[in-house]
Scaffold this motif. Structure first.
Motif, PDB file in Angstrom:
ATOM      1  N   VAL A  10      -4.241  12.875  -3.235  1.00 55.70           N
ATOM      2  CA  VAL A  10      -5.067  13.441  -1.963  1.00 55.70           C
ATOM      3  C   VAL A  10      -4.450  12.717  -0.790  1.00 55.70           C
ATOM      4  O   VAL A  10      -5.323  10.946  -1.143  1.00 55.70           O
ATOM      5  CB  VAL A  10      -5.956  14.633  -1.937  1.00 55.70           C
ATOM      6  CG1 VAL A  10      -5.564  15.880  -2.325  1.00 55.70           C
ATOM      7  CG2 VAL A  10      -7.188  13.791  -2.184  1.00 55.70           C
ATOM      8  N   ALA A  11      -4.599  12.520   0.592  1.00 52.90           N
ATOM      9  CA  ALA A  11      -4.886  11.615   1.533  1.00 52.90           C
ATOM     10  C   ALA A  11      -5.363  11.577   2.054  1.00 52.90           C
ATOM     11  O   ALA A  11      -7.126  10.680   2.565  1.00 52.90           O
ATOM     12  CB  ALA A  11      -4.033  12.084   2.541  1.00 52.90           C
ATOM     13  N   GLN A  12      -7.217  13.266   2.107  1.00 51.81           N
ATOM     14  CA  GLN A  12      -8.305  13.097   2.212  1.00 51.81           C
ATOM     15  C   GLN A  12      -9.106  14.101   2.234  1.00 51.81           C
ATOM     16  O   GLN A  12      -8.354  15.554   0.943  1.00 51.81           O
ATOM     17  CB  GLN A  12      -8.344  13.180   3.785  1.00 51.81           C
ATOM     18  CG  GLN A  12      -9.481  13.823   4.809  1.00 51.81           C
ATOM     19  CD  GLN A  12      -9.669  13.848   6.005  1.00 51.81           C
ATOM     20  OE1 GLN A  12      -8.654  13.020   7.180  1.00 51.81           O
ATOM     21  NE2 GLN A  12      -9.736  15.077   6.391  1.00 51.81           N
ATOM     22  N   ARG A  68       0.941  -1.132   0.148  1.00 52.78           N
ATOM     23  CA  ARG A  68       0.172   0.054  -0.274  1.00 52.78           C
ATOM     24  C   ARG A  68       1.049   0.825  -0.063  1.00 52.78           C
ATOM     25  O   ARG A  68       1.854   1.206   0.728  1.00 52.78           O
ATOM     26  CB  ARG A  68      -1.099   0.387   1.239  1.00 52.78           C
ATOM     27  CG  ARG A  68      -1.860   1.242   0.952  1.00 52.78           C
ATOM     28  CD  ARG A  68      -2.927   0.902   2.651  1.00 52.78           C
ATOM     29  NE  ARG A  68      -3.996   1.761   2.452  1.00 52.78           N
ATOM     30  CZ  ARG A  68      -4.013   3.335   2.455  1.00 52.78           C
ATOM     31  NH1 ARG A  68      -2.598   3.749   2.973  1.00 52.78           N
ATOM     32  NH2 ARG A  68      -4.992   3.541   2.759  1.00 52.78           N
ATOM     33  N   GLU A  69       0.796   2.289  -0.717  1.00 56.91           N
ATOM     34  CA  GLU A  69       1.487   3.531  -1.322  1.00 56.91           C
ATOM     35  C   GLU A  69       1.679   4.608   0.359  1.00 56.91           C
ATOM     36  O   GLU A  69       0.530   4.317   0.691  1.00 56.91           O
ATOM     37  CB  GLU A  69       1.562   4.019  -2.452  1.00 56.91           C
ATOM     38  CG  GLU A  69      -0.092   4.710  -2.227  1.00 56.91           C
ATOM     39  CD  GLU A  69      -0.772   4.907  -2.986  1.00 56.91           C
ATOM     40  OE1 GLU A  69      -0.381   6.598  -3.826  1.00 56.91           O
ATOM     41  OE2 GLU A  69      -0.532   4.574  -4.467  1.00 56.91           O
ATOM     42  N   GLU A  70       2.489   4.982   0.943  1.00 58.74           N
ATOM     43  CA  GLU A  70       1.969   5.929   1.776  1.00 58.74           C
ATOM     44  C   GLU A  70       2.186   6.834   0.562  1.00 58.74           C
ATOM     45  O   GLU A  70       3.107   7.872  -0.013  1.00 58.74           O
ATOM     46  CB  GLU A  70       3.725   6.240   1.957  1.00 58.74           C
ATOM     47  CG  GLU A  70       4.354   5.738   3.221  1.00 58.74           C
ATOM     48  CD  GLU A  70       3.521   5.525   4.061  1.00 58.74           C
ATOM     49  OE1 GLU A  70       3.156   6.063   4.698  1.00 58.74           O
ATOM     50  OE2 GLU A  70       4.004   4.350   4.571  1.00 58.74           O
ATOM     51  N   VAL A  71       0.551   7.828   0.584  1.00 60.11           N
ATOM     52  CA  VAL A  71       0.418   9.345  -0.187  1.00 60.11           C
ATOM     53  C   VAL A  71       1.039  10.390   0.762  1.00 60.11           C
ATOM     54  O   VAL A  71       1.371  10.534   2.410  1.00 60.11           O
ATOM     55  CB  VAL A  71      -1.115   9.237  -0.277  1.00 60.11           C
ATOM     56  CG1 VAL A  71      -1.056   7.786  -0.874  1.00 60.11           C
ATOM     57  CG2 VAL A  71      -1.698   8.753   0.982  1.00 60.11           C
ATOM     58  N   PRO A  72       1.262  11.721  -0.198  1.00 54.73           N
ATOM     59  CA  PRO A  72       1.360  12.351   0.662  1.00 54.73           C
ATOM     60  C   PRO A  72       0.152  12.898   1.500  1.00 54.73           C
ATOM     61  O   PRO A  72      -0.836  13.029   1.347  1.00 54.73           O
ATOM     62  CB  PRO A  72       1.922  13.851  -0.516  1.00 54.73           C
ATOM     63  CG  PRO A  72       1.816  13.094  -1.887  1.00 54.73           C
ATOM     64  CD  PRO A  72       1.258  11.681  -1.737  1.00 54.73           C
ATOM     65  N   ASP A  73       0.437  13.968   2.444  1.00 58.08           N
ATOM     66  CA  ASP A  73      -0.115  14.378   4.014  1.00 58.08           C
ATOM     67  C   ASP A  73      -0.873  15.605   3.471  1.00 58.08           C
ATOM     68  O   ASP A  73      -0.464  16.576   4.469  1.00 58.08           O
ATOM     69  CB  ASP A  73       0.367  13.950   5.152  1.00 58.08           C
ATOM     70  CG  ASP A  73      -0.055  14.590   6.830  1.00 58.08           C
ATOM     71  OD1 ASP A  73      -1.422  14.005   6.039  1.00 58.08           O
ATOM     72  OD2 ASP A  73      -0.071  14.336   7.111  1.00 58.08           O
ATOM     73  N   LEU A  74      -1.339  15.006   2.387  1.00 53.27           N
ATOM     74  CA  LEU A  74      -2.088  16.829   1.667  1.00 53.27           C
ATOM     75  C   LEU A  74      -4.269  16.172   1.713  1.00 53.27           C
ATOM     76  O   LEU A  74      -4.394  14.904   1.743  1.00 53.27           O
ATOM     77  CB  LEU A  74      -2.154  16.846   0.203  1.00 53.27           C
ATOM     78  CG  LEU A  74      -2.686  18.123  -0.464  1.00 53.27           C
ATOM     79  CD1 LEU A  74      -2.218  19.367   1.034  1.00 53.27           C
ATOM     80  CD2 LEU A  74      -2.351  18.828  -2.076  1.00 53.27           C
ATOM     81  N   TRP A  75      -4.516  17.591   2.407  1.00 52.45           N
ATOM     82  CA  TRP A  75      -6.030  16.903   2.530  1.00 52.45           C
ATOM     83  C   TRP A  75      -6.638  18.039   1.294  1.00 52.45           C
ATOM     84  O   TRP A  75      -6.033  19.306   1.264  1.00 52.45           O
ATOM     85  CB  TRP A  75      -6.698  17.726   3.792  1.00 52.45           C
ATOM     86  CG  TRP A  75      -6.256  16.567   4.977  1.00 52.45           C
ATOM     87  CD1 TRP A  75      -5.528  14.779   5.224  1.00 52.45           C
ATOM     88  CD2 TRP A  75      -6.698  17.031   6.536  1.00 52.45           C
ATOM     89  NE1 TRP A  75      -5.602  14.826   5.975  1.00 52.45           N
ATOM     90  CE2 TRP A  75      -5.996  15.926   7.194  1.00 52.45           C
ATOM     91  CE3 TRP A  75      -6.668  17.525   7.218  1.00 52.45           C
ATOM     92  CZ2 TRP A  75      -6.585  15.420   8.497  1.00 52.45           C
ATOM     93  CZ3 TRP A  75      -6.986  17.647   8.359  1.00 52.45           C
ATOM     94  CH2 TRP A  75      -6.877  16.834   9.108  1.00 52.45           C
ATOM     95  N   CYS A  79       5.606  20.708  -3.634  1.00 58.06           N
ATOM     96  CA  CYS A  79       6.382  19.356  -2.441  1.00 58.06           C
ATOM     97  C   CYS A  79       5.508  17.700  -1.913  1.00 58.06           C
ATOM     98  O   CYS A  79       5.578  17.820  -1.260  1.00 58.06           O
ATOM     99  CB  CYS A  79       5.393  20.239  -0.932  1.00 58.06           C
ATOM    100  SG  CYS A  79       5.272  22.578  -0.977  1.00 58.06           S
ATOM    101  N   GLY A  80       4.912  17.556  -3.014  1.00 58.31           N
ATOM    102  CA  GLY A  80       4.391  16.347  -2.890  1.00 58.31           C
ATOM    103  C   GLY A  80       5.143  15.114  -3.908  1.00 58.31           C
ATOM    104  O   GLY A  80       6.333  14.987  -4.094  1.00 58.31           O
ATOM    105  N   ASP A  81       4.229  14.112  -4.347  1.00 58.38           N
ATOM    106  CA  ASP A  81       6.091  13.050  -4.729  1.00 58.38           C
ATOM    107  C   ASP A  81       5.630  12.935  -6.386  1.00 58.38           C
ATOM    108  O   ASP A  81       6.203  11.777  -6.704  1.00 58.38           O
ATOM    109  CB  ASP A  81       4.580  11.498  -4.173  1.00 58.38           C
ATOM    110  CG  ASP A  81       3.175  11.767  -4.907  1.00 58.38           C
ATOM    111  OD1 ASP A  81       3.041  12.598  -5.427  1.00 58.38           O
ATOM    112  OD2 ASP A  81       2.641  10.483  -4.562  1.00 58.38           O
ATOM    113  N   TRP A  82       5.795  14.103  -7.186  1.00 57.49           N
ATOM    114  CA  TRP A  82       6.443  14.054  -8.108  1.00 57.49           C
ATOM    115  C   TRP A  82       7.344  14.257  -8.827  1.00 57.49           C
ATOM    116  O   TRP A  82       8.160  13.694  -9.617  1.00 57.49           O
ATOM    117  CB  TRP A  82       5.156  15.804  -9.211  1.00 57.49           C
ATOM    118  CG  TRP A  82       3.590  15.247  -8.725  1.00 57.49           C
ATOM    119  CD1 TRP A  82       2.530  14.132  -8.648  1.00 57.49           C
ATOM    120  CD2 TRP A  82       2.505  16.253  -9.987  1.00 57.49           C
ATOM    121  NE1 TRP A  82       1.810  14.866  -8.924  1.00 57.49           N
ATOM    122  CE2 TRP A  82       1.412  15.939  -9.729  1.00 57.49           C
ATOM    123  CE3 TRP A  82       2.885  17.225 -11.229  1.00 57.49           C
ATOM    124  CZ2 TRP A  82       0.523  16.346 -10.312  1.00 57.49           C
ATOM    125  CZ3 TRP A  82       1.892  17.872 -11.334  1.00 57.49           C
ATOM    126  CH2 TRP A  82       0.769  17.580 -11.248  1.00 57.49           C
TER     127      TRP A  82
END
Length: 261
Positions: A117-119, A87-94, A249-252
């Protein structure tokens, strides 16, 4: 003449294999019984047959390759044979997005899922044209979007809340960027200046009113941003802001997106 080259070994699992999220927890050798829409999709749409490969995700253990073992009229049995990715770790962004008209908010749900997005937190503001969300429909949209874009982790979608409740209960450690049509910091620079857990707040089609804007700005964790010189629809603003954050800031920027251990 040169000898005929040997045929390449077909990729496994095939890239064309259908992907489905299931509610069962997956493990090597377990058999999942697919019924209802899943069975209809595989049997009637994909014309699946015994021995075909299906990619399964459970939002817990990751992504698995499975083989179809039985095809019946209203059910299909698939046995998980190999875990392909954790299961991937997604960036902590709502994404905190004001409710829009149904088709436009459907687009927000779909693209927010694809962007990682995480949420997703639907928000009710004074100028919202809607104040309710069909939870079953929303879950279907994000699940289908996750299957399409090869996510192994579904975003959490929470119950709609009023803006004042959102601000009153805002977590101290989470930065809140809000798209302010009356002006804010340049979006890229503002994102770079802050790190850690974050959220992006997007207003409704009519924008925030003065009282709402003042309430948001009074929150210590809030930082207004501008999304350029043009007036954007709510769904466009959400997609644009998420895209910039993921790029900055994310995973790109990761070079390896395989997720393999």
């Amino acid at each position: 003449m040169p000898a005929n080259p040997s045929p390449r070994t077909p990729a496994w699992p095939p890239k064309s294999a259908p992907r489905l999220f299931v509610e069962d927890t997956l493990a090597e050798g377990c058999t999942i019984v697919l019924e209802g829409p899943h069975a209809h999709y595989l049997g009637k749409v994909m014309r699946a047959k015994v021995g075909d490969t299906v990619i399964l995700c459970d939002n817990q253990t990751g992504e698995w390759a499975g083989r179809i073992g039985q095809v019946a009229k209203r059910r299909i049995d698939v046995t998980a044979s190999e875990r392909l990715r954790p299961r991937e770790e997604v960036p902590d962004l709502w994404l905190c997005a004001a409710l829009l008209k149904k088709d436009r908010f459907d687009l927000v749900l779909e693209k927010a899922t694809e962007l990682g997005v995480a949420q997703i937190q639907p928000v009710v503001t004074r100028r919202c044209v809607a104040d309710k969300l069909n939870a079953d429909r929303a879950i279907t949209i994000i699940t289908e979007a996750a299957e399409q874009c090869a996510r192994t982790a579904l975003p959490q979608i929470v119950e709609p809340t009023k803006l004042d409740n959102l601000l009153k209960n805002w977590p101290e450690e989470r930065t809140l960027y809000f798209a302010d049509e009356e002006g804010g910091g340049p979006v890229t620079n503002t994102f770079v200046e802050h790190s850690g857990p974050a959220a992006i707040l997007i207003g409704p089609e009519g924008g925030f009113d003065d009282a709402e804007r003042n309430a948001i700005r009074s929150l210590p964790q809030a930082h207004p941003i501008t999304l350029g010189p043009r007036i954007l629809r709510g769904e466009t603003a959400a997609i644009s802001a998420l895209s910039v954050w993921m790029a900055v800031c994310g995973d790109w920027g990761k070079s390896d997106h395989s997720g393999k251990e």
